[in-house]
Design a protein around this motif. Structure first.
Motif, mmCIF file in Angstrom:
data_model
loop_
_atom_site.group_PDB
_atom_site.id
_atom_site.type_symbol
_atom_site.label_atom_id
_atom_site.label_comp_id
_atom_site.label_asym_id
_atom_site.label_seq_id
_atom_site.Cartn_x
_atom_site.Cartn_y
_atom_site.Cartn_z
ATOM 1 N N ALA A 1 0.843 -1.206 0.000
ATOM 2 C CA ALA A 1 0.000 0.000 0.000
ATOM 3 C C ALA A 1 0.874 1.251 0.000
ATOM 4 N N ASN A 2 1.925 1.245 0.799
ATOM 5 C CA ASN A 2 2.823 2.403 0.827
ATOM 6 C C ASN A 2 3.497 2.611 -0.533
ATOM 7 N N GLU A 3 3.871 1.499 -1.157
ATOM 8 C CA GLU A 3 4.481 1.613 -2.486
ATOM 9 C C GLU A 3 3.492 2.248 -3.468
ATOM 10 N N SER A 4 2.251 1.772 -3.397
ATOM 11 C CA SER A 4 1.222 2.315 -4.283
ATOM 12 C C SER A 4 1.044 3.817 -4.066
ATOM 13 N N MET A 5 1.020 4.224 -2.811
ATOM 14 C CA MET A 5 0.792 5.645 -2.525
ATOM 15 C C MET A 5 2.001 6.491 -2.920
ATOM 16 N N GLN A 6 3.188 5.936 -2.677
ATOM 17 C CA GLN A 6 4.386 6.716 -3.006
ATOM 18 C C GLN A 6 4.592 6.813 -4.516
ATOM 19 N N GLU A 7 4.268 5.718 -5.219
ATOM 20 C CA GLU A 7 4.456 5.708 -6.677
ATOM 21 C C GLU A 7 3.209 6.197 -7.410
ATOM 22 N N ARG A 8 2.128 6.360 -6.689
ATOM 23 C CA ARG A 8 0.836 6.746 -7.290
ATOM 24 C C ARG A 8 0.433 5.800 -8.421
ATOM 25 N N LYS A 9 0.410 4.525 -8.129
ATOM 26 C CA LYS A 9 0.013 3.539 -9.135
ATOM 27 C C LYS A 9 -0.563 2.303 -8.432
ATOM 28 N N ILE A 10 -1.266 1.505 -9.234
ATOM 29 C CA ILE A 10 -1.744 0.225 -8.703
ATOM 30 C C ILE A 10 -0.551 -0.719 -8.598
ATOM 31 N N VAL A 11 -0.388 -1.327 -7.442
ATOM 32 C CA VAL A 11 0.716 -2.267 -7.281
ATOM 33 C C VAL A 11 0.167 -3.686 -7.168
ATOM 34 N N HIS A 12 0.669 -4.566 -8.009
ATOM 35 C CA HIS A 12 0.263 -5.970 -7.977
ATOM 36 C C HIS A 12 1.144 -6.741 -7.008
#
Lengths: 417, 309
Positions: free
Chosen positions: A399-410
């Motif tokens: 979730a943190n990766e998604s928020m930091q990168e502003r993308k959907i993370v699989h």
């Protein structure tokens, strides 16, 4: 102190279902009693990190029979002083955890330090032959989480992470009800943790900012997701019996713009198998909605923090229940209506039912401490408990990766253990 | 063992219990979903609590302009006005301003002492004669600002009649439908009897029936003191206003009325709450098929029953 633990045990068993007993970590509760008097069964623990959380754990440990805190460690002197007070000055003390790990007599350690320290301390402790209880969340990076599991498995020493909802009778009851189909298949989870404060601790000296307020800096902390969200995502994983497949989220600093690096508000969607979503958010500028996990299905809703279940279909009125029983038993008789359980014509608020109607539910943190101590006595790892912790800890990092990168993370296959 | 289907849901501020004996579960489930849909439809149309209902629209606009309404709503309001005429205004759908005065907005708690001038002011906005129906245009208008209608006193009756029609369409012979036990409609009979036996329970003595009605293809409506779910104490919520005086009816009593029309039973049980026995009998002469009883509780919590008709 011993008596207190016995009362807890009795109360616990009273509310104990066969399902709860089938959970490996719950089956350990109370098993230490028979060996509690035996000096050879004494469990000696060291505490690494005697800050506020560490001290809470110490107070619980002191209620467990034949368990002793013999060493404490903290590199912040005021914390070490407070820790020492709790042990009435008896515990050996140090500011360097490596020196504590050199103590041969210790069976295990409790790690309650800032997140970025968890992995190295856990690895070092396991490799020094100590069983480890480490506070949640596991670690700040995927690699560190994985390394903790890897070293734990390699060392043969027990590892337990502080996800205490696994020990909460209300949550266990909720999992059982979900498995039984009481609310139908879960179609949606909504969870949140809302506070209205700056998440700061008072500073004795300004230069201690990053040490005391480590939660606010990305070098040490994953922010709201690792410190709060991990607990609730663990519950979602547990109920949905899976890790999320994708996570998408947005986080920002929109209120406490005080130099902090972690988001002061997060909004995320965790997507699980079967196209089930868990919507999670956390804010620090409003506390009205507080804390909750809402579990929804076609037949009902669970509110876990309140410990309640709401049926989509209310229970029948007593008169109607009597009528149904009469018909089933071929009895033709008058059914009295409109008695003391009559629902008024004026709008009625349906308040649901409590999951466990007990005046006193044993403290889940006490139970997780007891399970850890007993797992040391048994010299065996609690089945499944590290996996619960790992997948929750990693999910919030996704979730943190998604928020930091502003993308959907699989979810990457590499993340599986 | 007799087979019986049971299900229920929240609607119209209470729970609706559906009991269908001797019907296959899959069929009963289908019927239940039809009943549910119909009642939700009616609630969305008739409830003044629903901001987008037809009734809310009327309440907001009919003082300023004529509002066109559909036949179903027109017929219902027309019927309500007829009941007002026949009950000397004791049944009146226009008392919402009074009801709102007596009930605090949030908790439905009774305000302690509305002042007489407040009551007088609300009375000016109340009264079924403020409601003007135009049959030719199928429209409704109010002739006074602030007039509002509330079909709550009759909505469950409307719903029960619709459910009755629906069950007849599907050739259901026997059924027992209840809104919060105060509005009941039965079709046919209990599987082991010639009728459905429904007892009016003593408010202070759970399980004791004071009077038993033998109901067959009949509706039963009970108005009056209520006790709250889950409470051992009898905690009353007064919700009936005397439309003539504007005061809350605080009598320790209940009125139960049976009729083949659920709407009629609802209207009469409300109207008889503010009638003495002579008025009640005079009103009931116009409804010769109806049965009506009053149960009155004394200071000693003892019940006395009067059979009006």
């Amino acid at each position: 102190m011993k008596n207190k633990s016995n009362i807890t045990r009795r109360e616990f068993i009273a509310g104990f279902s066969a399902f709860a007993a089938s959970l490996p970590w719950i089956s350990l509760i109370g098993t230490g009693e028979s060996s509690a008097q035996n000096p050879s069964d004494r469990v000696r623990l060291g505490i690494i990190g005697t800050g506020s959380r560490g001290r809470v754990l110490m107070l619980h440990l002191q209620q467990i029979p034949n368990c002793e805190i013999t060493a404490i460690c903290d590199n912040y002197p005021p914390n070490l002083y407070e820790g020492k007070r709790i042990t009435s000055g008896k515990a050996w003390q140090t500011g360097d955890y490596r020196r504590l790990l050199e103590l041969d007599h210790l069976d295990g350690v409790i790690i309650a330090t800032p997140l970025h320290l968890h992995a190295q301390m856990t690895v070092d402790a396991l490799q020094s032959g100590k069983h480890v209880f480490c506070e949640k969340s596991m670690a700040l990076t995927y690699e560190d989480c994985k390394k903790m599991v890897h070293v734990h498995r390699e060392s043969g020493k027990n590892l337990q992470i502080g996800f205490q909802r696994l020990f909460d009778l209300r949550y266990i009851d909720a999992v059982e009800r979900v498995k039984r189909g009481d609310i139908g298949p879960i179609t949606m989870i909504r969870a949140y943790w809302h506070r209205n404060n700056d998440w700061r601790r008072p500073l004795p000296r300004p230069e201690l900012e990053r040490k005391i307020n480590w939660r606010l800096y990305r070098e040490y902390s994953g922010g709201l997701m690792t410190e709060l969200g991990a607990h609730q995502i663990q519950v979602a994983n547990w109920l949905l019996e899976s890790h999320p497949l994708t996570v998408t989220g947005v986080g920002s600093i929109n209120y406490w713009n005080d130099g902090r690096e972690v988001f002061d508000n997060v909004s995320t969607i965790f997507s699980y198998p079967g196209d089930v979503q868990c919507i999670y958010d956390s804010v620090t500028s409003n506390r009205f909605y507080g804390l909750e996990e809402q579990i929804m299905g076609p037949k009902g809703t669970l509110e876990l923090e309140h410990g309640k279940i709401y049926s989509e279909n209310p229970p029948p009125a007593p008169g109607i229940l009597q009528l149904i029983n009469n018909i089933e038993n071929s009895v033709f008789d008058t059914i009295p209506i409109g008695g003391a359980s009559w629902v008024p014509e004026t709008a009625l608020e349906y308040e649901g039912n409590y999951l466990i109607n007990k005046r006193h539910i044993p403290d889940s943190t006490l139970l997780e401490m007891e399970a850890f101590v007993n797992s040391i006595r048994n010299q065996s790892q609690i089945e499944g408990i590290v996996e619960q912790a790992y997948y929750a800890s990693v999910a919030v990092l996704v979730a943190n990766e998604s928020m930091q990168e502003r993308k959907i993370v699989h979810w990457s296959e590499d993340l599986n253990i | 063992m007799g087979d019986v289907y049971f299900n229920n849901f929240w609607a119209m501020g209470t729970r609706c219990d559906v009991v269908l004996p001797g019907i296959k579960n899959s069929t009963a489930d289908y019927l239940y979903s039809k009943i549910y849909d119909e009642i939700v439809r009616l609630e969305n149309k008739l409830s003044h609590f629903m901001p987008v209902s037809d009734v809310s629209y009327i309440n907001e606009n009919a003082s300023d302009q004529e509002i066109l309404i559909d036949d179903e709503l027109f017929d219902l309001i027309e019927k309500c006005l007829e009941f007002s005429e026949k009950t000397d205004g004791r049944f009146d759908i226009s008392i919402l301003p009074l009801l709102e005065l007596w009930q605090s907005d949030q908790q439905n708690e009774i305000r302690k002492n509305p002042e007489q001038r407040e009551i007088d002011y609300a009375l000016e906005k109340s009264g079924y004669r403020h409601i003007l129906l135009n049959e030719h245009k199928s429209s409704i208008a109010f002739d006074h600002p602030g007039v509002k209608i509330d079909l709550g006193g009759i909505g469950k009756g409307v719903a029960l009649e619709k459910v009755d029609e629906l069950l007849s369409q599907y050739d259901v012979q026997n059924a027992f439908i209840s809104f919060g036990e105060s509005s009941i409609m039965v079709k046919g009979n209990h599987p082991c009897g010639e009728s459905w036996r429904v007892g009016i329970q003593h408010v202070y003595q759970p399980g004791v029936s004071i009077h038993t009605f033998e109901l067959k293809d009949m509706s039963l409506s009970t108005s009056g003191m209520r006790s709250l779910q889950g409470s051992n104490e009898i905690e009353q919520r007064f919700h009936i206003i005397d439309p003539c005086t504007g005061h809350m009816v605080r009598d320790q009593k209940t009125i139960s009325v049976t009729s083949s029309s659920a709407v009629e039973a609802e209207a009469l049980s409300t109207a008889l709450m503010t009638s003495d026995i002579d008025n009640a009998r005079r009103i009931l002469q116009q409804f010769p098929e109806c049965h009506a009883i009053e149960i009155r509780y004394g200071q000693d919590k003892k019940a006395g029953i009067s059979i009006f008709q």
